[in-house]
Write a protein that holds these residues in place. Sequence first.
Motif, PDB file in Angstrom:
ATOM      1  N   LEU A  54       0.791  -1.235   0.000  1.00 51.31           N
ATOM      2  CA  LEU A  54       0.000   0.000   0.000  1.00 51.31           C
ATOM      3  C   LEU A  54       0.825   1.288   0.000  1.00 51.31           C
ATOM      4  O   LEU A  54       0.261   2.365  -0.124  1.00 51.31           O
ATOM      5  CB  LEU A  54      -0.931   0.018   1.227  1.00 51.31           C
ATOM      6  N   GLY A  55       2.136   1.183   0.114  1.00 57.67           N
ATOM      7  CA  GLY A  55       2.966   2.374   0.299  1.00 57.67           C
ATOM      8  C   GLY A  55       3.498   3.032  -0.947  1.00 57.67           C
ATOM      9  O   GLY A  55       4.299   3.963  -0.853  1.00 57.67           O
ATOM     10  N   GLY A  56       3.095   2.569  -2.109  1.00 64.79           N
ATOM     11  CA  GLY A  56       3.605   3.159  -3.338  1.00 64.79           C
ATOM     12  C   GLY A  56       5.091   2.870  -3.495  1.00 64.79           C
ATOM     13  O   GLY A  56       5.663   2.053  -2.771  1.00 64.79           O
ATOM     14  N   PRO A  57       5.731   3.563  -4.441  1.00 66.25           N
ATOM     15  CA  PRO A  57       7.155   3.313  -4.696  1.00 66.25           C
ATOM     16  C   PRO A  57       8.039   3.558  -3.468  1.00 66.25           C
ATOM     17  O   PRO A  57       8.953   2.783  -3.189  1.00 66.25           O
ATOM     18  CB  PRO A  57       7.509   4.286  -5.819  1.00 66.25           C
ATOM     19  N   THR A  58       7.749   4.599  -2.712  1.00 65.17           N
ATOM     20  CA  THR A  58       8.538   4.902  -1.515  1.00 65.17           C
ATOM     21  C   THR A  58       8.361   3.801  -0.477  1.00 65.17           C
ATOM     22  O   THR A  58       9.335   3.333   0.126  1.00 65.17           O
ATOM     23  CB  THR A  58       8.133   6.266  -0.922  1.00 65.17           C
ATOM     24  N   GLY A  59       7.132   3.383  -0.270  1.00 65.17           N
ATOM     25  CA  GLY A  59       6.850   2.324   0.691  1.00 65.17           C
ATOM     26  C   GLY A  59       7.486   1.008   0.296  1.00 65.17           C
ATOM     27  O   GLY A  59       8.008   0.280   1.148  1.00 65.17           O
ATOM     28  N   ARG A  60       7.463   0.686  -0.993  1.00 67.07           N
ATOM     29  CA  ARG A  60       8.087  -0.556  -1.449  1.00 67.07           C
ATOM     30  C   ARG A  60       9.594  -0.532  -1.198  1.00 67.07           C
ATOM     31  O   ARG A  60      10.165  -1.514  -0.725  1.00 67.07           O
ATOM     32  CB  ARG A  60       7.794  -0.788  -2.936  1.00 67.07           C
ATOM     33  N   HIS A  61      10.220   0.593  -1.527  1.00 57.79           N
ATOM     34  CA  HIS A  61      11.669   0.691  -1.314  1.00 57.79           C
ATOM     35  C   HIS A  61      11.991   0.595   0.175  1.00 57.79           C
ATOM     36  O   HIS A  61      12.922  -0.115   0.572  1.00 57.79           O
ATOM     37  CB  HIS A  61      12.199   1.994  -1.919  1.00 57.79           C
ATOM     38  N   TYR A 128      12.710   7.564   5.055  1.00 56.47           N
ATOM     39  CA  TYR A 128      11.694   7.606   4.005  1.00 56.47           C
ATOM     40  C   TYR A 128      10.465   8.421   4.389  1.00 56.47           C
ATOM     41  O   TYR A 128       9.790   8.969   3.524  1.00 56.47           O
ATOM     42  CB  TYR A 128      11.282   6.181   3.610  1.00 56.47           C
TER      43      TYR A 128
END
Length: 140
Positions: A54-61, A128
């Motif tokens: 659910l965290g988008g690109p920032t959350g995935r990283h 982040y």
Amino acid sequence: MSELIEKIYRYDSIISYRLGDLRSYNGLTTLMIFASRLGDGPVWTISSLILFVLGGPTGRHAAMLVAASTMLCVGIFKALKKATSRKRPFETYPDLLIEYSLPPPDAFSFPSGHSMNAFAIAVIMGYYFPFMMLPLLRSE
């Protein structure tokens, strides 16, 4: 034994007995058991999976770095625990008379895997998500 090591053992004893005295506060004991369980792997794993999805690109990283740092921390603290073989306080000071509600996660007490992982994860999450840095680092 060196004077420094003797001093460390003396303070270790004092701190262990003072913390043992806090066991008489049932509410505090319940809170500490809850906090200890929050530091276990399943909670971080589920939180990271939610962040990854659910965290988008920032959350995935961030979630991938949390996973990598957790694996690194586990390797480090297991190696250090084996190297130091520091007994748990209830074994070192048997007259503490502490009855544990939860079994210890492993045989040795140093270093703390909970603390090592919590700090690594707090730094990553704070990097982040800067608004989380101060609350995460001040929570313990």
